[in-house]
Design a protein around this motif. Structure first.
Motif, PDB file in Angstrom:
ATOM      1  N   ASN A   1     -15.699  -2.254   3.162  1.00  0.00           N
ATOM      2  CA  ASN A   1     -14.549  -3.129   3.361  1.00  0.00           C
ATOM      3  C   ASN A   1     -13.231  -2.373   3.509  1.00  0.00           C
ATOM      4  N   ASP A   2     -13.269  -1.048   3.618  1.00  0.00           N
ATOM      5  CA  ASP A   2     -12.032  -0.292   3.822  1.00  0.00           C
ATOM      6  C   ASP A   2     -11.642  -0.314   5.298  1.00  0.00           C
ATOM      7  N   PRO A   3     -10.429  -0.807   5.657  1.00  0.00           N
ATOM      8  CA  PRO A   3     -10.049  -0.935   7.065  1.00  0.00           C
ATOM      9  C   PRO A   3      -9.947   0.399   7.799  1.00  0.00           C
ATOM     10  N   THR A   4      -9.619   1.481   7.091  1.00  0.00           N
ATOM     11  CA  THR A   4      -9.541   2.775   7.754  1.00  0.00           C
ATOM     12  C   THR A   4     -10.926   3.245   8.170  1.00  0.00           C
ATOM     13  N   LEU A   5     -11.915   3.048   7.314  1.00  0.00           N
ATOM     14  CA  LEU A   5     -13.284   3.400   7.672  1.00  0.00           C
ATOM     15  C   LEU A   5     -13.799   2.496   8.775  1.00  0.00           C
ATOM     16  N   GLN A   6     -13.384   1.245   8.776  1.00  0.00           N
ATOM     17  CA  GLN A   6     -13.766   0.338   9.858  1.00  0.00           C
ATOM     18  C   GLN A   6     -13.202   0.828  11.194  1.00  0.00           C
TER      19      GLN A   6
ATOM     20  N   PRO B   1      -8.278   9.262   4.687  1.00  0.00           N
ATOM     21  CA  PRO B   1      -9.114   9.708   5.796  1.00  0.00           C
ATOM     22  C   PRO B   1      -8.278   9.735   7.080  1.00  0.00           C
ATOM     23  N   LEU B   2      -8.480  10.737   7.901  1.00  0.00           N
ATOM     24  CA  LEU B   2      -7.819  10.778   9.197  1.00  0.00           C
ATOM     25  C   LEU B   2      -8.692  10.071  10.224  1.00  0.00           C
ATOM     26  N   THR B   3      -8.124   9.110  10.918  1.00  0.00           N
ATOM     27  CA  THR B   3      -8.831   8.464  12.013  1.00  0.00           C
ATOM     28  C   THR B   3      -8.689   9.333  13.264  1.00  0.00           C
ATOM     29  N   ASP B   4      -9.247   8.853  14.376  1.00  0.00           N
ATOM     30  CA  ASP B   4      -9.208   9.638  15.601  1.00  0.00           C
ATOM     31  C   ASP B   4      -7.902   9.495  16.370  1.00  0.00           C
ATOM     32  N   ALA B   5      -7.060   8.564  15.960  1.00  0.00           N
ATOM     33  CA  ALA B   5      -5.766   8.402  16.616  1.00  0.00           C
ATOM     34  C   ALA B   5      -4.816   9.511  16.161  1.00  0.00           C
ATOM     35  N   PRO B   6      -3.932   9.988  17.048  1.00  0.00           N
ATOM     36  CA  PRO B   6      -2.994  11.048  16.647  1.00  0.00           C
ATOM     37  C   PRO B   6      -2.004  10.543  15.615  1.00  0.00           C
ATOM     38  N   LEU B   7      -1.563  11.448  14.748  1.00  0.00           N
ATOM     39  CA  LEU B   7      -0.541  11.105  13.765  1.00  0.00           C
ATOM     40  C   LEU B   7       0.813  10.950  14.445  1.00  0.00           C
TER      41      LEU B   7
ATOM     42  N   HIS C   1       0.768  21.702 -13.844  1.00  0.00           N
ATOM     43  CA  HIS C   1       2.028  21.628 -13.100  1.00  0.00           C
ATOM     44  C   HIS C   1       2.801  20.394 -13.567  1.00  0.00           C
ATOM     45  N   PRO C   2       3.389  20.466 -14.753  1.00  0.00           N
ATOM     46  CA  PRO C   2       4.080  19.293 -15.309  1.00  0.00           C
ATOM     47  C   PRO C   2       5.281  18.856 -14.487  1.00  0.00           C
ATOM     48  N   GLU C   3       5.751  19.710 -13.579  1.00  0.00           N
ATOM     49  CA  GLU C   3       6.866  19.307 -12.728  1.00  0.00           C
ATOM     50  C   GLU C   3       6.447  18.255 -11.699  1.00  0.00           C
ATOM     51  N   LEU C   4       5.138  18.096 -11.501  1.00  0.00           N
ATOM     52  CA  LEU C   4       4.640  17.082 -10.573  1.00  0.00           C
ATOM     53  C   LEU C   4       4.391  15.780 -11.320  1.00  0.00           C
ATOM     54  N   SER C   5       4.679  14.678 -10.686  1.00  0.00           N
ATOM     55  CA  SER C   5       4.357  13.371 -11.247  1.00  0.00           C
ATOM     56  C   SER C   5       3.449  12.659 -10.260  1.00  0.00           C
ATOM     57  N   LEU C   6       2.153  12.705 -10.524  1.00  0.00           N
ATOM     58  CA  LEU C   6       1.161  12.178  -9.592  1.00  0.00           C
ATOM     59  C   LEU C   6       0.803  10.755  -9.992  1.00  0.00           C
ATOM     60  N   VAL C   7       1.379   9.792  -9.318  1.00  0.00           N
ATOM     61  CA  VAL C   7       1.167   8.383  -9.623  1.00  0.00           C
ATOM     62  C   VAL C   7       0.306   7.793  -8.517  1.00  0.00           C
ATOM     63  N   ALA C   8      -0.942   7.445  -8.840  1.00  0.00           N
ATOM     64  CA  ALA C   8      -1.853   6.917  -7.827  1.00  0.00           C
ATOM     65  C   ALA C   8      -1.569   5.439  -7.577  1.00  0.00           C
ATOM     66  N   ARG C   9      -1.307   5.113  -6.339  1.00  0.00           N
ATOM     67  CA  ARG C   9      -1.109   3.725  -5.923  1.00  0.00           C
ATOM     68  C   ARG C   9      -1.958   3.466  -4.694  1.00  0.00           C
ATOM     69  N   ALA C  10      -2.435   2.253  -4.559  1.00  0.00           N
ATOM     70  CA  ALA C  10      -3.304   1.915  -3.438  1.00  0.00           C
ATOM     71  C   ALA C  10      -2.484   1.396  -2.263  1.00  0.00           C
ATOM     72  N   ALA C  11      -2.905   1.765  -1.063  1.00  0.00           N
ATOM     73  CA  ALA C  11      -2.363   1.191   0.170  1.00  0.00           C
ATOM     74  C   ALA C  11      -3.504   0.492   0.891  1.00  0.00           C
ATOM     75  N   PRO C  12      -3.243  -0.610   1.571  1.00  0.00           N
ATOM     76  CA  PRO C  12      -4.334  -1.345   2.229  1.00  0.00           C
ATOM     77  C   PRO C  12      -5.102  -0.518   3.256  1.00  0.00           C
ATOM     78  N   SER C  13      -4.424   0.412   3.924  1.00  0.00           N
ATOM     79  CA  SER C  13      -5.069   1.200   4.969  1.00  0.00           C
ATOM     80  C   SER C  13      -4.284   2.479   5.181  1.00  0.00           C
ATOM     81  N   ALA C  14      -4.864   3.394   5.960  1.00  0.00           N
ATOM     82  CA  ALA C  14      -4.159   4.623   6.308  1.00  0.00           C
ATOM     83  C   ALA C  14      -2.889   4.318   7.088  1.00  0.00           C
ATOM     84  N   THR C  15      -2.933   3.321   7.945  1.00  0.00           N
ATOM     85  CA  THR C  15      -1.754   2.939   8.727  1.00  0.00           C
ATOM     86  C   THR C  15      -0.608   2.538   7.807  1.00  0.00           C
ATOM     87  N   ASP C  16      -0.922   1.744   6.777  1.00  0.00           N
ATOM     88  CA  ASP C  16       0.111   1.320   5.831  1.00  0.00           C
ATOM     89  C   ASP C  16       0.646   2.510   5.037  1.00  0.00           C
ATOM     90  N   ALA C  17      -0.263   3.418   4.627  1.00  0.00           N
ATOM     91  CA  ALA C  17       0.165   4.580   3.860  1.00  0.00           C
ATOM     92  C   ALA C  17       1.114   5.446   4.672  1.00  0.00           C
TER      93      ALA C  17
END
Length: 321
Positions: free
Chosen positions: A141-146, A66-72, A35-51
């Protein structure tokens, strides 16, 4: 970034947390080629909240996390693509090893005992097992897993924790006490590979019974530590099972039997294993924004992509034929 007013996926970015480092790069490479129309650029976010905040602000069109137990938040949605789990590990048994923790614990640990250890109320194994080793605690050390560990284990009584299920978007398991591991644990958090090395070395060189918390996908396939089953008032559930469906045992030689065991897919997918959690593509709930998140989630749910995720130690979103 994609133009939020079009359907174009060109130049869209992805934010991913460290917990998803198990996703094979070859999977994204193949999607990019097909799917060359997609440009998948992987970047890190500190946590799911930041993402998620990046998605809400328009800085990102989707995130894999990862989805935590808090609602989106109401302005984002998610498609589950796989499952993982938190695993509690101790040094593995060797032939003729004395005072081995897998044997002393009979291959399992209770959720309440896990809470007592990680809040510092239990600091010596002889308080809960037939061995006199001191305890040292490690965790990822991943804050989302914590956050998942905090809400699943530290903020719940054993009665609540034994009946956990992944909540609907309207539900949350946040506790009034908001107990956090940061308020109690003085020991170190670190990446999985470093953690596994220290858990083993502590036992062999320091006569210390260390325990660590790490994603199952990053523990699966190694044999330096033993993955303990979780015991609730209902049953004992192992995150790893042999190919015939039977649970691994303390005497199981995980080094010699590689390829003969796998994640407990049914137990993790159905959340019967209490520390399992979904992995999802999260994207805007807004049809004026780029739809690349929905496109990517559809691609990750194809059988070919699911087979790649399974090979990476993850549990697929649905049973494969």
């Amino acid at each position: 970034m994609a133009d939020s007013g079009t359907d174009s996926a060109t130049d869209s970015d992805t934010f991913t947390t460290a917990a998803l480092s198990a996703l094979p790069q070859t999977l994204f490479d193949q999607i990019q080629v097909r799917h060359p129309e997609l440009s998948l650029v992987a970047r890190a976010a500190p946590s799911a909240t930041d993402a998620i905040a990046h998605i809400q602000s328009g800085q990102a069109d989707y995130a894999i996390l990862p989805l935590t137990d808090a609602p989106l938040p109401a302005n984002v949605t998610a498609t589950i693509i796989a499952y993982d789990a938190l695993e509690q590990v101790v040094a593995i048994n060797y032939p003729n090893r004395e005072k081995g923790l897998p044997d002393a614990l009979k291959g399992e640990i209770g959720l309440h005992q896990l809470k007592e250890i990680y809040t510092g109320n239990v600091s010596h194994w002889d308080e809960i097992a037939s061995t006199d080793l001191p305890i040292k605690r490690y965790w990822h050390n991943d804050p989302t897993l914590q956050q998942i560990f905090d809400t699943r284990v530290l903020n719940h009584t054993i009665e609540k924790a034994s009946a956990l299920r992944y909540p609907t978007p309207q539900q949350s398991w946040l506790s009034d006490s908001q107990t956090s591991i940061h308020n109690h644990v003085k020991d170190e958090s670190m990446p999985t590979i470093t953690m596994l090395r220290w858990v083993l070395q502590d036992f062999e060189n320091k006569n210390t019974g260390s325990i660590g918390i790490a994603p199952l996908s990053q523990v699966f396939g190694q044999c330096s530590v033993y993955p303990l089953a979780i015991r609730t008032d209902r049953a004992s559930v192992s995150a790893l099972v042999f190919n015939d469906g039977s649970a691994i045992r303390p005497k199981s030689d995980l080094c010699a039997r590689k390829g003969s065991y796998q994640p407990n897919a049914e137990g993790i997918r159905e959340q019967n294993y209490p520390l399992s959690y979904p992995l999802a593509v999260v994207y805007p709930f807004d049809n004026t924004r780029s739809n690349i998140g929905k496109k990517l989630s559809d691609l990750l749910l194809t059988q070919e992509s699911q087979e790649y995720l399974e090979a990476a130690g993850l549990v697929t979103a649905y049973p494969l034929p």
